[in-house]
Motif scaffolding. Structure first.
Motif, PDB file in Angstrom:
ATOM      1  N   GLU A   1      39.420  -0.305 -26.222  1.00 27.90           N
ATOM      2  CA  GLU A   1      39.020  -0.535 -24.837  1.00 27.90           C
ATOM      3  C   GLU A   1      38.172  -1.801 -24.773  1.00 27.90           C
ATOM      4  N   LEU A   2      38.356  -2.575 -23.707  1.00 25.42           N
ATOM      5  CA  LEU A   2      37.573  -3.784 -23.476  1.00 25.42           C
ATOM      6  C   LEU A   2      37.069  -3.763 -22.040  1.00 25.42           C
ATOM      7  N   ARG A   3      35.778  -4.002 -21.868  1.00 29.41           N
ATOM      8  CA  ARG A   3      35.173  -3.972 -20.538  1.00 29.41           C
ATOM      9  C   ARG A   3      34.446  -5.293 -20.264  1.00 29.41           C
ATOM     10  N   TYR A   4      34.385  -5.632 -18.974  1.00 27.74           N
ATOM     11  CA  TYR A   4      33.576  -6.769 -18.534  1.00 27.74           C
ATOM     12  C   TYR A   4      32.675  -6.297 -17.412  1.00 27.74           C
ATOM     13  N   ASP A   5      31.384  -6.636 -17.483  1.00 25.29           N
ATOM     14  CA  ASP A   5      30.395  -6.227 -16.495  1.00 25.29           C
ATOM     15  C   ASP A   5      29.882  -7.471 -15.782  1.00 25.29           C
ATOM     16  N   ALA A   6      30.206  -7.607 -14.501  1.00 26.30           N
ATOM     17  CA  ALA A   6      29.786  -8.785 -13.751  1.00 26.30           C
ATOM     18  C   ALA A   6      28.279  -8.805 -13.526  1.00 26.30           C
ATOM     19  N   GLY A   7      27.650  -7.633 -13.495  1.00 23.03           N
ATOM     20  CA  GLY A   7      26.205  -7.583 -13.291  1.00 23.03           C
ATOM     21  C   GLY A   7      25.432  -8.174 -14.453  1.00 23.03           C
ATOM     22  N   PHE A   8      25.981  -8.060 -15.655  1.00 18.29           N
ATOM     23  CA  PHE A   8      25.336  -8.591 -16.852  1.00 18.29           C
ATOM     24  C   PHE A   8      26.032  -9.851 -17.392  1.00 18.29           C
ATOM     25  N   HIS A   9      27.196 -10.180 -16.838  1.00 16.01           N
ATOM     26  CA  HIS A   9      28.061 -11.181 -17.467  1.00 16.01           C
ATOM     27  C   HIS A   9      28.260 -10.808 -18.935  1.00 16.01           C
ATOM     28  N   GLY A  10      28.547  -9.523 -19.140  1.00 12.02           N
ATOM     29  CA  GLY A  10      28.609  -9.021 -20.510  1.00 12.02           C
ATOM     30  C   GLY A  10      29.931  -8.367 -20.834  1.00 12.02           C
ATOM     31  N   TYR A  11      30.202  -8.288 -22.125  1.00 16.44           N
ATOM     32  CA  TYR A  11      31.434  -7.697 -22.630  1.00 16.44           C
ATOM     33  C   TYR A  11      31.111  -6.504 -23.520  1.00 16.44           C
ATOM     34  N   THR A  12      31.989  -5.506 -23.474  1.00 18.87           N
ATOM     35  CA  THR A  12      31.908  -4.372 -24.381  1.00 18.87           C
ATOM     36  C   THR A  12      33.297  -4.107 -24.949  1.00 18.87           C
ATOM     37  N   GLY A  13      33.406  -4.058 -26.260  1.00 19.14           N
ATOM     38  CA  GLY A  13      34.667  -3.732 -26.907  1.00 19.14           C
ATOM     39  C   GLY A  13      34.491  -2.564 -27.846  1.00 19.14           C
ATOM     40  N   MET A  14      35.473  -1.692 -27.863  1.00 13.72           N
ATOM     41  CA  MET A  14      35.375  -0.514 -28.728  1.00 13.72           C
ATOM     42  C   MET A  14      36.762  -0.138 -29.235  1.00 13.72           C
ATOM     43  N   ALA A  15      36.781   0.493 -30.411  1.00 11.37           N
ATOM     44  CA  ALA A  15      38.048   0.922 -30.996  1.00 11.37           C
ATOM     45  C   ALA A  15      37.807   2.117 -31.901  1.00 11.37           C
ATOM     46  N   ARG A  16      38.846   2.932 -32.041  1.00  7.54           N
ATOM     47  CA  ARG A  16      38.796   4.103 -32.909  1.00  7.54           C
ATOM     48  C   ARG A  16      40.185   4.315 -33.495  1.00  7.54           C
ATOM     49  N   VAL A  17      40.240   4.679 -34.783  1.00  5.17           N
ATOM     50  CA  VAL A  17      41.513   4.935 -35.423  1.00  5.17           C
ATOM     51  C   VAL A  17      41.360   6.116 -36.373  1.00  5.17           C
ATOM     52  N   ASP A  18      42.382   6.980 -36.416  1.00  4.86           N
ATOM     53  CA  ASP A  18      42.408   8.140 -37.307  1.00  4.86           C
ATOM     54  C   ASP A  18      43.745   8.173 -38.025  1.00  4.86           C
ATOM     55  N   SER A  19      43.699   8.442 -39.311  1.00  2.00           N
ATOM     56  CA  SER A  19      44.897   8.655 -40.112  1.00  2.00           C
ATOM     57  C   SER A  19      44.825  10.064 -40.667  1.00  2.00           C
TER      58      SER A  19
END
Length: 283
Positions: free
Chosen positions: A42-60
């Motif tokens: 998932e990738l997010r952009y927050d205009a209030g902070f001019h900030g980015y958040t990226g996250m990932a998860r993987v299971d085998s």
């Protein structure tokens, strides 16, 4: 996420008056699920902070094992206000974990390692021409081991053992100079058994031990270095009779604190809790 109210809160301590929010992160699997490779990002952009958040998860996952990895990165600039920006409100966070477990009809065993890093500013001390801005750097490393046996002997449905070790530190910076540092290391050991149903009653009992060493370093540090130790025993029971449900809980804890250059103090904590619910109609 599970929310525990009433007697069930005594599973984790005696200080939760309103309830306990127990977050199960799913890193150490106890039973087999879907096999194969799965994940999400998932990738997010927050205009209030001019900030980015990226996250990932993987299971085998296989029939008898599971491997897991997850990570989050967040970078936010100063928060936008109607008249400009909130000075020194930036945040930079990096966190992630790896874990693995094996399981079967006999039970499960697993381990996980997680790391958390968070650098952020203090808007209450944004700095000026005389005093520099105050920022903080926080870091935590956590190591966990968990294991369990299903139906190990007559009368016991499951027996679970968990151990966790945490290294925590955060530093306050005045400009480039280190002000105050807070350092804490802790261990927690927990053994819990769920007994088979006895008439209308089913429940769990166990023992929990904790150790924590805390120290504050710097000219503004006024809290003494302290060693804290504790252990507790608990029992939770739940009975159901058609529309009526009854919950009972009991816990006893002993805590001790030993500050540097001070005397040891110990405290005994006893807790009893009861709850009942009556389903007077199907609606």
């Amino acid at each position: 996420i599970e929310v525990l109210k009433g007697p069930s809160t005594l599973l984790y301590g005696s200080g939760a008056i309103g309830g306990v929010v127990n977050v199960v992160d799913g890193r150490i699997h106890e039973r087999a699920g879907e096999t194969g490779l799965s994940g999400r990002a998932e990738l997010r952009y927050d205009a209030g902070f001019h900030g980015y958040t990226g996250m990932a998860r993987v299971d085998s996952a296989g029939d008898t094992f599971n491997l897991h990895a997850d990570g989050v990165y967040r970078n936010n600039d100063e928060y936008n206000l109607a008249y400009g920006s909130l000075a020194n409100s930036q945040v930079d966070t990096r966190t992630g974990a790896v874990a693995g477990s094996v399981f079967g009809d006999w039970g499960f065993a697993g381990a996980s390692v997680s790391r958390y890093r968070n650098d952020y500013g203090n808007p209450a001390e944004p700095g000026d021409d005389i005093d520099p801005a105050v920022t903080l750097e926080m870091q935590q490393d956590r190591y966990e081991l968990k294991g369990g046996l299903f139906s190990p002997f007559a009368g016991i449905e499951s027996l679970k053992l968990a151990y966790g070790h945490t290294d925590y530190e955060h530093s306050e910076f005045e400009g480039d100079d280190v002000g105050t540092q807070f350092v804490s290391t802790g261990d927690q050991l927990r053994l819990e058994a769920t007994h088979a149903k006895f008439g209308a009653w089913q429940g769990a009992f166990g023992v929990q031990g904790t150790r924590k060493d805390f120290e504050a370093i710097g000219e503004e540090a006024f809290v003494p270095a302290t060693k804290s130790r504790g252990w507790g025993v608990f029992l939770i029971e739940q009975g159901e009779w058609e529309q009526l449900k009854l919950e009972l809980g009991a816990r006893f804890d002993r805590q001790s604190s030993t500050p540097e250059n001070g005397g040891k103090r110990s405290f005994d904590l006893g807790s009893l809790s009861a709850g009942a619910s009556w389903k007077f109609t199907d609606n």
